[in-house]
Enzyme design. Sequence first.
Site, PDB file in Angstrom:
ATOM      1  N   GLU A   1      83.027  15.228  64.018  1.00 14.07           N
ATOM      2  CA  GLU A   1      82.952  16.678  63.813  1.00 14.07           C
ATOM      3  C   GLU A   1      82.949  17.460  65.121  1.00 14.07           C
ATOM      4  OE1 GLU A   1      80.106  18.241  60.972  1.00 14.07           O
ATOM      5  OE2 GLU A   1      79.852  16.232  60.165  1.00 14.07           O
TER       6      GLU A   1
ATOM      7  N   ASP B   1      79.311  13.463  60.189  1.00 16.09           N
ATOM      8  CA  ASP B   1      77.870  13.206  60.101  1.00 16.09           C
ATOM      9  C   ASP B   1      77.505  12.437  58.831  1.00 16.09           C
ATOM     10  OD1 ASP B   1      77.440  14.489  62.479  1.00 16.09           O
ATOM     11  OD2 ASP B   1      76.857  16.390  61.586  1.00 16.09           O
TER      12      ASP B   1
ATOM     13  N   ASP C   1      75.774  12.618  56.113  1.00 18.01           N
ATOM     14  CA  ASP C   1      75.106  13.357  55.047  1.00 18.01           C
ATOM     15  C   ASP C   1      76.166  13.868  54.078  1.00 18.01           C
ATOM     16  OD1 ASP C   1      76.312  15.432  56.448  1.00 18.01           O
ATOM     17  OD2 ASP C   1      74.451  16.220  57.263  1.00 18.01           O
TER      18      ASP C   1
ATOM     19  N   GLU D   1      77.471  16.842  53.636  1.00 23.66           N
ATOM     20  CA  GLU D   1      78.496  17.668  54.289  1.00 23.66           C
ATOM     21  C   GLU D   1      79.482  16.793  55.039  1.00 23.66           C
ATOM     22  OE1 GLU D   1      79.028  21.028  54.176  1.00 23.66           O
ATOM     23  OE2 GLU D   1      77.446  21.138  52.676  1.00 23.66           O
TER      24      GLU D   1
ATOM     25  N   TYR E   1      70.029  10.956  64.169  1.00 27.91           N
ATOM     26  CA  TYR E   1      70.531  12.125  63.448  1.00 27.91           C
ATOM     27  C   TYR E   1      69.374  13.024  63.040  1.00 27.91           C
ATOM     28  CZ  TYR E   1      73.507  14.847  60.337  1.00 27.91           C
ATOM     29  OH  TYR E   1      74.210  15.862  59.742  1.00 27.91           O
TER      30      TYR E   1
ATOM     31  N   ARG F   1      69.197  15.692  60.944  1.00 30.67           N
ATOM     32  CA  ARG F   1      69.099  16.295  59.603  1.00 30.67           C
ATOM     33  C   ARG F   1      68.722  15.184  58.617  1.00 30.67           C
ATOM     34  NH1 ARG F   1      73.630  18.920  61.820  1.00 30.67           N
ATOM     35  NH2 ARG F   1      73.222  21.113  62.234  1.00 30.67           N
TER      36      ARG F   1
ATOM     37  N   HIS G   1      68.787   7.861  55.530  1.00 26.46           N
ATOM     38  CA  HIS G   1      68.679   8.084  56.963  1.00 26.46           C
ATOM     39  C   HIS G   1      67.353   7.554  57.485  1.00 26.46           C
ATOM     40  CE1 HIS G   1      71.429  11.857  56.411  1.00 26.46           C
ATOM     41  NE2 HIS G   1      72.001  10.734  56.062  1.00 26.46           N
TER      42      HIS G   1
END
Length: 765
Positions: free
Chosen positions: A9, A82, A84, A86, A302, A304, A348
């Site tokens: 990203e 990433d 997740d 998204e 990470y 988030r 995660h």
Amino acid sequence: MSKSLVIVESPAKAKTISKILGKNFVVKASAGHIRDLPQKEMGVNVKNDFEPKYVIIPKKEEVVEELKGAARNADRVYLAPDPDREGEAIAWHLAQILDIPGDRLQRIEFHEITKQAIQNAVAHPRDIDINRVDAQQARRILDRLVGYKLSPLLWKKVQRGLSAGRVQSVAVRLLCDREKEIQAFVSEEYWTVHGRFRQSAQVEATPFSADLVRWSGKKPDLGNETAARAVVEVLTGAASRVDSVKTRERQKEPQPPFITSTLQREGASALGLTVKRTMAIAQQLYEGIDLGEEGPVGLITYMRTDSTRVAEEAQEAAREFILAAYGKSYYPSRRRQYGAKKGAQDAHECVRPTDINRPPDAIKKSLTPDQFKLYRLIWQRFTASQMTAATLETRTVEIAATPTAGRPDALFRVSVTRTIFDGYTRVYEEAREEAATGDEEAAGAAPVLEEGEALTLLTVDPKQHFTQPPARFSEATLVKALEEQGIGRPSTYAPTIGTIQERGYVNKDGRTLIPTDLGMKVNDQLVQHFPNIVDTEFTANMEAQLDEVEKGSQRWTQLLADFYGPFVETLKAADEEMKRVVIVTDHLCESCGRPLLNRYGRFGNFLGCSGYPECDFTHQLTRDNKPVPKDRPAEGISCNQCGHAPMLITYGRYGEYLKCPACGKSQPKSTGITCPKCSKGQIVERRSKMGKNFYGCDQYPDCDFVLWSRPIDKPACPECGSILLYKPRKRGDDMVACSACKFTAPAQEMVGEEEVERQAELLTG
């Protein structure tokens, strides 16, 4: 030899990963999402099972073509956004548009940007998780349905430019409900009594204080000064002795390692950072920092996440570090495991350093001050989470005071807490969310006392208090409330808090969030007509259903259908029942003195007199809905046409400019910065034929110096001494960049909070 393509990203992340993978890999960045629902239409076919219409995001066409070309020339393509929902959706969108065979396309996932993690991810690719994609699509379409259907109603009934959303509207409701509690709160007076004692046998002993906790056999109820003074009068000169001494030990356990919400809260409590700032710095630490000889290195996992899980290898590394640095007594006999909160996505890990053997002080010179502070916080919290508990001893002394009348009516108490073994607090002491009690604040004040020991009561002092209303939310406490009630996800907190401020629903006073009159009025309408949208339980349940979609146990289209039918019926009823909302401002009419109302006309929002049509006074608003300032003299600046001085600073369609009151000619507003090219003129703000602001020398055409970003007067670039430029960002914190070299830095670090706020005002007109 053909190369493999890795698509991530962020450009910063691409740079770090490229160094790790080497020459056989090409690493490109998508710069976030490449496709989304269209901006100027809803983009969802509700009649065809909520089919979304995805389009290439404007200004991403070149990125898409570059990625397509790189994919065609690669023997294998690894999609690495990433880890997740998204990120999974970005990977899916990339797979849709790259137009290459599926056997050459695979998804890889990593939670830290280290050599081992990246190489392991490449060695173990997987298919795109379509359930994760569906969960993201459901959330995106759900928010689009609410936004595109509800926002126009707010424009029609309140004012244009407003918006509503599932999470942001609930956040505003929490703030408004708290504000109503504060407004309805009636403060009550109460008094407390405190005794000042000294050991009778030791005249030189240090006096100490204790609180009156029992009076006439029950808890003191002193509602006014008269009642308090009556107690003081009876107790003055009373004989006193130590009634009891109790000692107990307790274990103070370390906090779990950070998850997103606790990192945001501690960043605010311990470092004074906004939620947005904390996440921006954490992103930098995750994507990679250049450590000199080591090159770019991802320093944290990470950021988030809502999981406190720690990988076994990270725990083993922590064990070895703690034993070597602090000794065996600081490492527990069993590895610490922390339970996940309800609804946590445990895929995660927690937020932790990628290498515990990289302590903050060792890399301080490679970090900005804020990067260092946040990395140190993360490193200390994780290290402490793997250490032994601290052992505290609390000694509670109760003192009986016998008035001269002979009745043993009074009991005073003082508690002293001391640390026997520091344990994890040797490394980290969290910012105190648990407020100290009055007894604990007296720690260290009382001497060692024996049961039955005689004391001398020196003074008896009354103290007045008033009950306090509940505290307003700060960013940190709002995040805590959203998390505890299951509203939103870690990635939504920062943008949500930013949005409700940008929409004018909330103002920030210091660290406190205060709902505006507009926010209160909009919230009242939503609570009345759309109770589900702003209901915390409904919103939390929706999050749980999205989790079920991710698990594959619920169809995303069914989730949308269950929501949309009742929502449309509620929308129709609200359109008929909702009355036009009048926003009364604090500003008064200059003609008749009556309050001004926030109105909307063909040219946007403006202030109009509440006495209309008897009084037709109006006042223009800036682009961020603030009253346009009155014309004022620009001291020391004369007209370059007729020489009249001073010019007037006035406001126009594109913001402030200079106008001559004598000849009527206008000229650009100066920044006050001398042109570095000719050293004669000043840099002024201009506007191009295409409507874009730029900054150039006022000696043009003799001097053609031009800047396309707003220059800052001070400081100069620390590397080359040139002018710094202000670079605002829609997402993440604003930056400054040198106009001559490659130097960049966070704006807040270079120019301070006041200048950042001033620049924000200049940019909004």
